[in-house]
Design an enzyme around this catalytic site. Structure first.
Site, mmCIF file in Angstrom:
data_model
loop_
_atom_site.group_PDB
_atom_site.id
_atom_site.type_symbol
_atom_site.label_atom_id
_atom_site.label_comp_id
_atom_site.label_asym_id
_atom_site.label_seq_id
_atom_site.Cartn_x
_atom_site.Cartn_y
_atom_site.Cartn_z
ATOM 1 N N HIS A 64 0.850 -1.201 0.000
ATOM 2 C CA HIS A 64 0.000 0.000 0.000
ATOM 3 C C HIS A 64 0.884 1.249 0.000
ATOM 4 O O HIS A 64 1.679 1.445 0.906
ATOM 5 C CB HIS A 64 -0.916 -0.001 1.228
ATOM 6 C CG HIS A 64 -2.179 -0.782 0.997
ATOM 7 N ND1 HIS A 64 -3.334 -0.529 1.701
ATOM 8 C CD2 HIS A 64 -2.454 -1.774 0.137
ATOM 9 C CE1 HIS A 64 -4.277 -1.351 1.274
ATOM 10 N NE2 HIS A 64 -3.771 -2.129 0.338
ATOM 11 N N PRO B 121 -4.170 0.262 18.662
ATOM 12 C CA PRO B 121 -3.944 -0.191 17.282
ATOM 13 C C PRO B 121 -4.001 0.917 16.218
ATOM 14 O O PRO B 121 -3.670 0.661 15.059
ATOM 15 C CB PRO B 121 -5.063 -1.214 17.043
ATOM 16 C CG PRO B 121 -6.081 -0.948 18.083
ATOM 17 C CD PRO B 121 -5.398 -0.333 19.238
ATOM 18 N N TYR C 60 -8.956 5.813 7.698
ATOM 19 C CA TYR C 60 -9.095 6.097 9.126
ATOM 20 C C TYR C 60 -10.067 7.278 9.235
ATOM 21 O O TYR C 60 -9.756 8.372 8.767
ATOM 22 C CB TYR C 60 -7.759 6.513 9.740
ATOM 23 C CG TYR C 60 -6.727 5.404 9.849
ATOM 24 C CD1 TYR C 60 -5.917 5.046 8.773
ATOM 25 C CD2 TYR C 60 -6.553 4.713 11.053
ATOM 26 C CE1 TYR C 60 -4.964 4.038 8.887
ATOM 27 C CE2 TYR C 60 -5.595 3.702 11.174
ATOM 28 C CZ TYR C 60 -4.817 3.366 10.099
ATOM 29 O OH TYR C 60 -3.872 2.370 10.212
ATOM 30 N N LYS D 296 1.097 -0.337 15.048
ATOM 31 C CA LYS D 296 2.502 -0.474 15.470
ATOM 32 C C LYS D 296 2.813 -1.709 16.315
ATOM 33 O O LYS D 296 3.983 -2.064 16.491
ATOM 34 C CB LYS D 296 2.923 0.783 16.256
ATOM 35 C CG LYS D 296 3.069 2.013 15.395
ATOM 36 C CD LYS D 296 4.332 1.956 14.566
ATOM 37 C CE LYS D 296 4.359 2.939 13.440
ATOM 38 N NZ LYS D 296 4.011 2.391 12.120
ATOM 39 N N TYR E 28 4.346 6.275 10.074
ATOM 40 C CA TYR E 28 3.450 5.162 9.708
ATOM 41 C C TYR E 28 4.209 4.034 9.001
ATOM 42 O O TYR E 28 3.991 2.861 9.298
ATOM 43 C CB TYR E 28 2.297 5.666 8.835
ATOM 44 C CG TYR E 28 1.165 4.663 8.729
ATOM 45 C CD1 TYR E 28 0.082 4.711 9.620
ATOM 46 C CD2 TYR E 28 1.168 3.659 7.769
ATOM 47 C CE1 TYR E 28 -0.950 3.786 9.549
ATOM 48 C CE2 TYR E 28 0.148 2.720 7.686
ATOM 49 C CZ TYR E 28 -0.909 2.797 8.580
ATOM 50 O OH TYR E 28 -1.926 1.872 8.496
#
Ligand code: RFL
Ligand code: PHB
Length: 389
Positions: free
Chosen positions: A72, A292, A200, A296, A384
């Site tokens: 991704h 979550p 998100y 990580k 990220y």
């Protein structure tokens, strides 16, 4: 029984550490509380940093990952007004990899079987002894018998509820904790994902996440109060709530179906220091928990294993203890940065019960800033995809 490194816990941390040690000629025995089927049935992480993928390749367990996993190049953050894409590839040159923890664990078990490693399942009453001596031992019950495993080192890979962390005397252990007043209700379904990349969503009704495992397996989450019971959430109620929290066009095209799994996980930030006590080393969730939101948890387990496996190989093979002496310090330095990122993502995306209007405006302003500043997006992307190790 006798081995060089006794590993408590046969989750991803324990298995990966064992595999890397075995490949370097260091002997291990794994003691796992549950059955293999139970370990493999726990639906958890879905996103791997490039560092974690590199570790799996180094361990020789990435053949299937390299064939089946989905790279991704970005993800989306949304609220009721904005949809911001974080372009990992453009901002950092890297991507993340969609590959379920279940698959990682399965690949590791398979490799460990080929290696011929002793993995004892359904082990109970594990106790750890003589951590300040030249050699240590682990006592446990297996098949109704009390047994003893002598070893040079013990790796505590037994998750948040394990025994390893609690073996460090209370007065010598420092714990830092933040418990969030909500959980994530997750649902797995055999349906095509509603979007090519993760979303998100910070909605006025609370957080939602659209994730996936493959082109016909979707993973979704909604923020729920800690008092909610999973039995009280029908599939229909879940889909309806999820759609209310995601952007309208995404909800419109979403394909729904029966749940294959549904569970509620509480959110917590937790760090135990130090991560080493004599011959005992804590790894992964045994030492730290992240909410979550930043994806990580499993990735931190992989970076702990990175530092520890090299240190243990040096100690066992050439008596060089410099790596094990600095393990805790080096691992914790990275852990705290991931803690910060996961906490920040959680604060930016969740609604807190009883919060004032100021809190909601702060979240809105953060997303607005992200939409306008490439520097802000790069900072998020850099964390990220995973800080280097
Ligand atoms: P685990 O997986 O908890 O494994 C520990 C193992 O030890 C065993 N055990 C014992 N064995 C012997 N004796 C005892 N006394 C024992 N006590 C426990 C247990 O049975 C178990 O098999 O810890 P490990 O290996 O450190 O791995 C950590 C990861 O599992 C965890 O950090 C991630 O799942 C967190 N996580 C995510 N991480 C990511 O990197 N990316 C994600 O996208 C992501 N999503 C998630 C997540 C965790 C979630 N939940 C349910 C907490 C999403 C969710 C919903
Ligand atoms: C998941 O797919 O389970 C997942 C993905 C991203 C997260 C957390 C969980 O941040």
């Amino acid at each position: 029984m006798k081995t060089e490194v006794a590993i408590i816990g046969g989750g991803p941390s324990g298995l990966l550490l064992s595999q890397l040690l075995n490949r370097a000629g260091v002997e291990t025995v794994i003691l796992e509380r549950s059955t293999r089927e139970h370990v493999l049935s726990r639906i958890r992480a879905g996103i791997l940093e490039f560092g974690a993928v590199r570790m799996l390749r180094e361990a020789g367990v990435a053949d299937r990952l390299d064939r089946e996993a989905i790279p991704h190049d970005g993800c989306f953050l949304t609220d009721e007004d904005l949809m911001v894409r974080i372009d990992f590839k453009k901002l950092t040159g890297q991507h993340v990899t969609v590959y379920g923890q279940t698959e990682v664990t399965q690949d590791l078990y398979k490799a460990q079987d080929v290696m011929g490693t002793t993995i004892l399942h359904e082990v109970s009453d594990v106790t750890i002894h003589d951590l300040d001596q030249a050699t240590s031992h682990v006592d446990f019950t297996h098949e109704g018998e009390r047994k003893r495993l002598d070893c040079l080192f013990v790796a505590g890979c037994d998750g948040f509820h394990g025994v390893s962390r609690k073996t460090i005397p209370e007065g010598k252990r420092r714990e830092h904790e933040r418990v969030y007043p909500f959980g994530w209700l997750g649902l797995l379904s055999e349906t095509p994902p509603c979007n090519d990349e993760l979303i998100y969503a910070n909605s006025p009704r609370g957080f939602a996440l659209a994730s996936m495992r493959n082109e016909n397996l979707s993973r979704y989450y909604v923020q729920v109060p800690l008092t909610d019971k999973v039995e009280a959430w029908s599939d229909d109620a879940f889909w309806a709530e999820l759609k209310r929290r995601l952007p309208f066009e995404t909800a419109e095209r979403m394909v729904t179906g029966p749940s294959m799994e549904k569970s509620i996980a509480p959110l917590r930030s937790f760090v135990a220091e130090p991560m080493r006590w004599g011959n005992l080393f804590l790894v992964g969730d045994a030492a730290h928990i992240v909410p979550p939101t930043g994806a990580k948890g499993l990735n931190l387990a992989a970076s702990d294993v990175h530092y520890l496996h090299a240190a243990l190989i040096d100690a066992v093979k050439s008596g060089d203890r410099s790596g094990i002496d600095t393990y805790s310090e080096r691992a914790l330095m990275r852990v705290w940065k991931a803690m910060r990122f996961s906490w920040q993502m959680t604060m930016m995306l969740h609604r807190f019960e009883g919060e004032d209007s100021f809190a909601a405006q702060m979240r809105k302003a953060t997303l607005q800033h992200l939409s306008q500043s490439e520097t802000a997006r790069r900072e998020l992307a850099e964390n990220y995809i995973g800080l280097p190790y």
